[in-house]
Design an enzyme around this catalytic site. Structure first.
Site, short mmCIF file in Angstrom:
data_model
loop_
_atom_site.label_atom_id
_atom_site.label_comp_id
_atom_site.label_asym_id
_atom_site.label_seq_id
_atom_site.Cartn_x
_atom_site.Cartn_y
_atom_site.Cartn_z
N ASP A 13 0.82 -1.22 0.00
CA ASP A 13 0.00 0.00 0.00
C ASP A 13 0.85 1.27 0.00
O ASP A 13 0.48 2.28 0.59
CB ASP A 13 -0.96 0.03 1.20
N GLU A 14 1.98 1.22 -0.67
CA GLU A 14 2.87 2.39 -0.71
C GLU A 14 2.46 3.37 -1.80
O GLU A 14 3.07 4.43 -1.94
CB GLU A 14 4.33 1.97 -0.96
N LYS A 16 1.83 2.13 -5.17
CA LYS A 16 2.47 1.60 -6.38
C LYS A 16 1.68 1.90 -7.64
O LYS A 16 2.24 2.12 -8.70
CB LYS A 16 2.64 0.08 -6.26
N GLY A 40 -4.13 -5.09 -4.49
CA GLY A 40 -5.20 -4.19 -4.92
C GLY A 40 -4.58 -2.95 -5.53
O GLY A 40 -3.93 -2.18 -4.84
N HIS A 41 -4.73 -2.79 -6.82
CA HIS A 41 -4.19 -1.60 -7.48
C HIS A 41 -5.33 -0.78 -8.07
O HIS A 41 -6.18 -1.32 -8.77
CB HIS A 41 -3.24 -1.99 -8.63
N THR A 42 -5.36 0.49 -7.75
CA THR A 42 -6.37 1.36 -8.32
C THR A 42 -5.69 2.26 -9.34
O THR A 42 -4.71 2.93 -9.02
CB THR A 42 -7.03 2.21 -7.22
N GLN A 224 2.22 -6.29 -2.97
CA GLN A 224 2.54 -6.26 -1.53
C GLN A 224 3.81 -5.43 -1.29
O GLN A 224 4.11 -4.55 -2.07
CB GLN A 224 2.69 -7.67 -0.95
N ARG A 305 -6.03 0.65 8.00
CA ARG A 305 -4.61 0.37 8.11
C ARG A 305 -4.03 0.97 9.38
O ARG A 305 -4.43 2.05 9.80
CB ARG A 305 -3.85 0.92 6.91
N LEU A 332 3.87 12.40 0.36
CA LEU A 332 4.55 13.40 1.20
C LEU A 332 3.53 14.41 1.72
O LEU A 332 3.62 14.89 2.86
CB LEU A 332 5.63 14.11 0.37
N ASP A 333 2.53 14.71 0.91
CA ASP A 333 1.54 15.73 1.28
C ASP A 333 0.74 15.36 2.53
O ASP A 333 0.19 16.24 3.19
CB ASP A 333 0.58 16.00 0.10
N THR A 414 3.37 13.68 -5.44
CA THR A 414 2.77 14.64 -4.50
C THR A 414 1.24 14.67 -4.53
O THR A 414 0.64 15.49 -3.86
CB THR A 414 3.32 16.06 -4.75
N SER A 415 0.63 13.79 -5.33
CA SER A 415 -0.82 13.63 -5.30
C SER A 415 -1.15 12.41 -6.17
O SER A 415 -0.28 11.92 -6.89
CB SER A 415 -1.54 14.87 -5.85
P1 IMP Z 1 -2.19 -13.04 2.47
O1 IMP Z 1 -1.27 -12.50 1.41
O2 IMP Z 1 -3.64 -12.93 2.11
O3 IMP Z 1 -1.81 -14.43 2.90
O4 IMP Z 1 -2.01 -12.12 3.78
C1 IMP Z 1 -0.81 -12.12 4.53
C2 IMP Z 1 -0.47 -10.72 5.03
O5 IMP Z 1 -0.14 -9.90 3.92
C3 IMP Z 1 -1.61 -10.02 5.75
O6 IMP Z 1 -1.06 -9.21 6.77
C4 IMP Z 1 -2.21 -9.13 4.68
O7 IMP Z 1 -2.87 -8.01 5.22
C5 IMP Z 1 -0.96 -8.73 3.92
N1 IMP Z 1 -1.22 -8.37 2.51
C6 IMP Z 1 -1.48 -9.19 1.48
N2 IMP Z 1 -1.64 -8.50 0.34
C7 IMP Z 1 -1.46 -7.21 0.65
C8 IMP Z 1 -1.46 -5.99 -0.13
O8 IMP Z 1 -1.64 -5.97 -1.34
N3 IMP Z 1 -1.22 -4.85 0.57
C9 IMP Z 1 -0.96 -4.84 1.91
N4 IMP Z 1 -0.94 -5.94 2.65
C10 IMP Z 1 -1.18 -7.12 2.05
#
Ligand code: IMP
Length: 430
Positions: A13-14, A16, A40-42, A224, A305, A332-333, A414-415
């Site tokens: 969730d950085e 990407k 999850g990519h938006t 991830q 989170r 950063l914002d 920055t956004s």
């Molecule tokens: P799993 O990948 O579903 O087995 O989950 C293992 C750990 O990785 C858990 O803490 C999830 O919240 C985390 N995790 C899996 N996929 C993501 C992602 O795309 N972003 C952030 N955390 C993730």
């Protein structure tokens, strides 16, 4: 021509999505090499919002080849759904634009059931997974009982593979008080979904080798973050794949020498979803504020989170284990308006100062963060497009981050808007 790997440098969730989209526009091939539909990519393109969790981000852009490598675990039913959703939005998906490695292991419904049963069993076993069967599918891969894409082509092989897997799964399910697997129903479901998956099946390693030789640009899209890596992450509170950059090679079948630039995506503070250690976590108003300003809710599960200050110790570690050549610093914002900012620069373990997070769980639990304080800035950095647009204290913060993690900023975002980026080094041209 350069091939670029993008990996998250924290717990995922950085941000990407935006960076990968920007790079994928300039790549010829976009390949996923680990994880599955837990990601999850938006992407926001021309005002349209695309939510991807399995398909590479390049799929929404015409004229690119998107590749799912063997390092991914693939839920075929999810694949069918994601393709249908994107087609409804006007995205063209054909065997020319999407290829799936024939040696990719499948996620079956029994994997999701097992994942969720374990998570709900008791608090000792809980990891806080996404419940999508990722862990059990990888277990079957290394346990040599996975069903792989190529197995779908032949009914006899498929039945034999399913029988092999069920010897293990039925024993496990009995122990968990679950019904045995309905073998015939599973085979029937697989037979139904097989033609769609097989349409895209290809020897991906060979295709990538040809592309590389033809001088095409390949973008390896990580999911991830490196702190969720099965080997180098905060084990056991990790995902079940290697997330670090080396996996781009084994997860697609390209040699490590073909990788020219590793870009780490780094958020200007820290978040994590699920259980596990998080030394710089905040439980106060500052943490609340980071979560609210940063909209820190999971894309896949909607979970809130956990938030904390920037942890330079952990990012220095992931820059080393992934061999980052540069970072993209995001969000950063979100730090705008804090009077004082803190950066975790070390850990105190029983009076001793550590410059890394130890692997032992008891030591991790006793590590307390050592913070360095920096003055914040009151001006807005949102939408800045050059260094000149940034307040002096924001620049100081970025420079201090670079120094502490021993890696330079290649891009500063920055956004969520694509244009709101300060480009220092172009990973494809470096
Ligand atoms: P799993 O990948 O579903 O087995 O989950 C293992 C750990 O990785 C858990 O803490 C999830 O919240 C985390 N995790 C899996 N996929 C993501 C992602 O795309 N972003 C952030 N955390 C993730």
């Amino acid at each position: 021509m350069a091939n670029v790997v993008v990996v998250g440098a924290q717990w995922g969730d950085e941000g990407k999505g935006k960076i990968v989209d920007w790079l994928s526009e300039r790549a010829d091939v976009i390949a996923r090499f680990q994880g599955g539909h837990n990601a999850g990519h938006t992407l926001v393109i021309d005002g349209k919002v695309y939510k991807l969790s399995l398909l590479p981000s390049g799929i929404v852009r015409g004229g690119k080849l998107s590749v799912i490598g063997n390092g991914v675990v693939l839920d075929p039913w999810h694949l069918v759904k994601e393709i249908a959703l994107l087609r409804e939005m006007g995205v063209e998906i054909t065997p020319e634009t999407l290829m799936i490695a024939e040696n990719t292991p499948l996620i079956l419904p029994i994997h999701g059931e097992l994942d969720r049963a374990r998570e709900n069993q008791n608090s000792v076993a809980k990891i806080g997974t996404t419940g999508r069967g990722i862990g059990p599918a990888y277990e079957d891969k290394v346990g040599r009982r996975a069903i792989r894409v190529a197995d779908l082509a032949d009914a006899a092989t498929l039945a034999a593979r399913v029988d092999r897997a069920l010897v293990h799964h039925d024993a496990l399910r009995r122990g968990l008080g679950m019904e045995p697997v309905d073998r015939d129903a599973l085979l029937a479901e697989l037979a139904k979904v097989a033609p769609t998956v097989l349409e895209y099946a290809a020897p991906v390693w060979r295709v990538l080798d040809q592309k590389r030789r033809a001088g095409k640009r390949i973008l390896f899209e990580g999911a991830q973050g490196a702190l969720l890596d099965i080997d180098f992450g905060t084990y056991p509170f990790v995902t079940s794949s290697n997330v670090i950059a080396g996996q781009a090679a084994t997860g697609t079948g390209i040699g490590p020498g073909a990788i020219d630039f590793v870009l780490g995506i780094v958020k200007a503070y820290t978040t994590r979803v699920g259980e596990g250690p998080f030394p710089a976590e905040l439980h106060d108003a500052d943490g609340q504020r980071l979560g609210e300003r940063g909209h820190e809710f999971g894309t896949v599960t909607g979970r809130k989170r956990r938030c904390g200050w920037f942890d330079a110790v952990l990012v220095r570690q992931t820059c080393a284990t992934s061999g980052m050549n540069g970072i993209a610093l995001t969000k950063l914002d979100v730090l705008d308006g804090f009077e004082t900012l803190k950066i975790c620069v070390g850990y105190d373990l029983d009076g001793e100062q550590l410059d890394h997070l130890p692997f032992a769980a008891d030591a991790q639990a006793r590590c307390t963060p050592i913070y360095e304080e920096m003055p914040g800035w009151s001006e807005s950095t949102e939408g800045a497009r050059s260094w000149a647009d940034l307040p002096a204290n924001a620049i100081k913060y970025v420079r201090r981050v670079e120094e502490l993690i021993q890696c330079q900023v290649a891009l500063l975002s920055t956004s969520p808007e694509r244009e709101d980026t300060i480009l220092v080094t172009d990973p494809f041209e470096d």
